[in-house]
Scaffold this active site. Structure first.
Site: not given
Lengths: 106, 471
Positions: B396-397
């Protein structure tokens, strides 16, 4: 300050400096194995376990010597084994000349 | 110096040289394995030498030998079996466990020598200060690393744990350590300062690690690793053994540098990590990155299979979710299926993907992913423009385009430019934010579609559907 303490202190400080110097930029790929490898090196505390076992002379000291021997043996044997296992996985590409072309990126 | 003492000193020196050169060799992938073996040889030399010395001195009792070898034997069997059998996904917590026992051993040596010497009358500062540091630092790393092990393995909640008064209790622990220190140095013949310093440092290690989130644990483990190095060095002062001092200081310094580099790769500062409370799920950010993306497209495994089967260039972007779901076998199987069909498959590996920096490379190498398919950040980023399908699995990040803008928790973090590829499929369990607590606008972009499922299950479904379209 005694001569002995001075010598030990000098060794300590110089070894810290060597540690800082020897550890320049580590590629991220190797950071986990490096941490594990360093972890194995402080397993040298096993030498200390031997040293105190030599001084033990009653049940209390035998117990401490046993604990130190057990703890340090787990640290040193497990540490080297798992580091070697991890690093062994990176060795495969060597028998393939194919990856020599990947030097060209920016 | 007798003949034996001279050779012992020289052997210890050689052993220390082996560690330094070993660490040096471990900086490059080509020599890393030999470096580790060299450091192991150094260790074997030191152990053989101390054994020869003990035999020569003849001071150790028979019970002493028995106790020593019983401890060593059980420890070696336990350590080697654990290290051989551990699945590669669980390596971080194992390293942390080995670190805990290392700290425990150093503290035990301190306790032994303090009680042994304290039976006499007065102790010199040259003895009491190192013994105190040995016990305190060893105690902190012992309990701290055990909590870190628990957090990484899920036995202890990975969320930051705090309770009312924890800061106060922490302060009391620090105060107690100081009191114990003064007591131990001033009146070294008493047992109580020993007990106090030990208990206080164990409590401090516990309280220090509890409030830190699970994803920050690698940095904490690395820091505690450096601590153990120092504890071992002080144990060396206590028993007057230079190889312990050299090796311990080496690990202490090298471990500190490594910790800083790991924190840097994760775009976090060590002080920030130790302050704790990060990534607890509660939204701390304000302004950019807090609004939940709307108009997110959902897709099916069947559709993903179709996309993959008709692609030319596929980039797999593995993340923490893949490691957590232990889906590396499925990923390798899917990649092989596509490669065999003539599709070009590569892996884009972010430096901090997985559970530790570099951990993803280890996981993929374990399932026989060819080394030349693993692309590091810069190389991968130059390839996304020509990528037909990027398959983001549990990451994600590290894919969040917000990192290119300022004013949010991940600003400035190097990311994979997944959004530049023609089509993006994100396999994720839910829309929840990543570790940094920042929403990811990638998920609502036009070319992105989401597949909400566990990574392992989703990949199995995709493999089934891809096979169908490839036939």
């Amino acid at each position: 300050m005694s001569q002995e303490l001075y010598t030990n202190l000098a060794i300590f400080v110089l070894s810290l400096l060597v540690g800082f110097e020897v550890m320049s930029k580590i590629p991220a790929t190797l950071q986990t194995p490096m941490m594990s490898g360093a972890n194995a090196i402080h397993g040298v505390v096993v030498v200390g376990a031997f040293a105190i076992a030599a001084e033990a002379n009653n049940w209390y000291f035998y117990l401490l010597a046993f604990l130190a021997a057990f703890f340090s043996a787990v640290n040193v044997s497990g540490g080297y084994t798992v580091t070697d296992r991890m690093l062994g996985m990176f060795n495969r590409p060597k028998d393939k000349p194919a990856d020599s072309k990947k030097e060209g990126d920016q | 110096m007798t003949w034996l003492q001279t050779s012992a000193s020289l052997i210890y020196l050689i052993s220390a040289v082996c560690y330094v050169i070993g660490v040096h060799m471990m900086r490059s992938p080509k020599t890393a394995r030999r470096g580790n073996i060299l450091s192991g040889i150094g260790m074997a030399l030191a152990v053989i030498m101390i054994m020869v010395e003990l035999i020569d001195q003849g001071k150790i009792t028979l019970t002493g030998w028995i106790v020593l070898f019983a401890g060593l034997l059980i420890g070696i069997v336990y350590g080697v079996v654990k290290a051989r059998k551990v699945p590669m996904t669980d390596v971080p917590q194992l390293v942390s466990l080995f670190n805990a026992v290392g700290g425990g051993a150093a503290a035990t040596i301190g306790i032994f020598d303090y009680t042994h010497e304290a039976l006499g009358t007065s102790l010199s500062l040259a003895f009491s200060i190192p013994v105190l540091l040995d016990i305190v630092i060893g105690g902190i790393t012992f309990s701290g690393s055990l909590i870190a092990t628990g957090k990484l393995s899920g036995h202890v909640s990975g969320k930051p744990i705090s309770f009312p008064g924890d800061k106060l209790l922490n302060g009391i622990a620090v105060l107690a350590i100081i009191v114990a220190a003064v007591w131990m140095i001033g009146f070294p013949s008493a047992y109580w300062p020993l007990v106090l310093s030990l208990v206080a440092s164990l409590v401090f290690g516990l309280l220090m690690t509890m409030p830190i989130g699970g994803a920050d644990m690698p940095v904490v483990v690395s820091l505690l690793n450096a601590f153990t190095g120092l504890a071992v060095a002080f144990a060396g002062f206590v028993i007057d053994n230079q190889v312990l001092i050299i090796a311990g200081a080496l690990v202490g310094a090298a471990g500190t540098i490594l910790t800083l580099q790991m924190a840097e790769a994760m775009n976090r500062s060590v002080a920030n990590i130790l302050a704790g409370g990060f990534g607890g799920g509660e939204s701390t950010g304000s302004g950019a990155g807090t609004e939940v993306p709307t108009n997110v497209k959902e897709t099916s495994a069947d559709d993903v299979g179709l996309q993959l089967a008709y692609a030319h260039n596929v980039m797999i972007v593995p993340g923490y979710g893949l490691a957590a779901a232990q889906a590396q076998h499925e990923v390798a199987e899917l990649a092989k299926l596509l490669t065999d069909a003539g599709i070009n498959v590569n892996y884009a590996i972010h430096p901090v993907a997985g559970r530790m920096p570099g951990h993803m490379n280890v996981l993929l190498a374990d399932v026989n992913v060819p080394y030349d398919q693993m692309k590091q950040l810069d190389e991968a980023n130059s390839m996304f423009e020509n990528t037909d399908v990027s398959l983001v699995i549990g990451a994600n990040d590290v894919t969040n385009p917000l990192a290119r803008e300022s004013g949010n928790a991940i600003s400035g973090m190097p990311i994979l430019d997944v959004d530049k590829s023609k089509s993006v499929v994100v396999i994720k369990r839910s829309m929840s934010t990543g570790y940094a607590g920042v929403q990811n606008p990638l998920f609502s972009e036009d070319q992105t579609s989401m597949l909400f499922d566990d990574a392992k299950k989703a990949l199995q479904d995709i493999i089934a559907s891809t096979k169908q379209y490839l036939d």
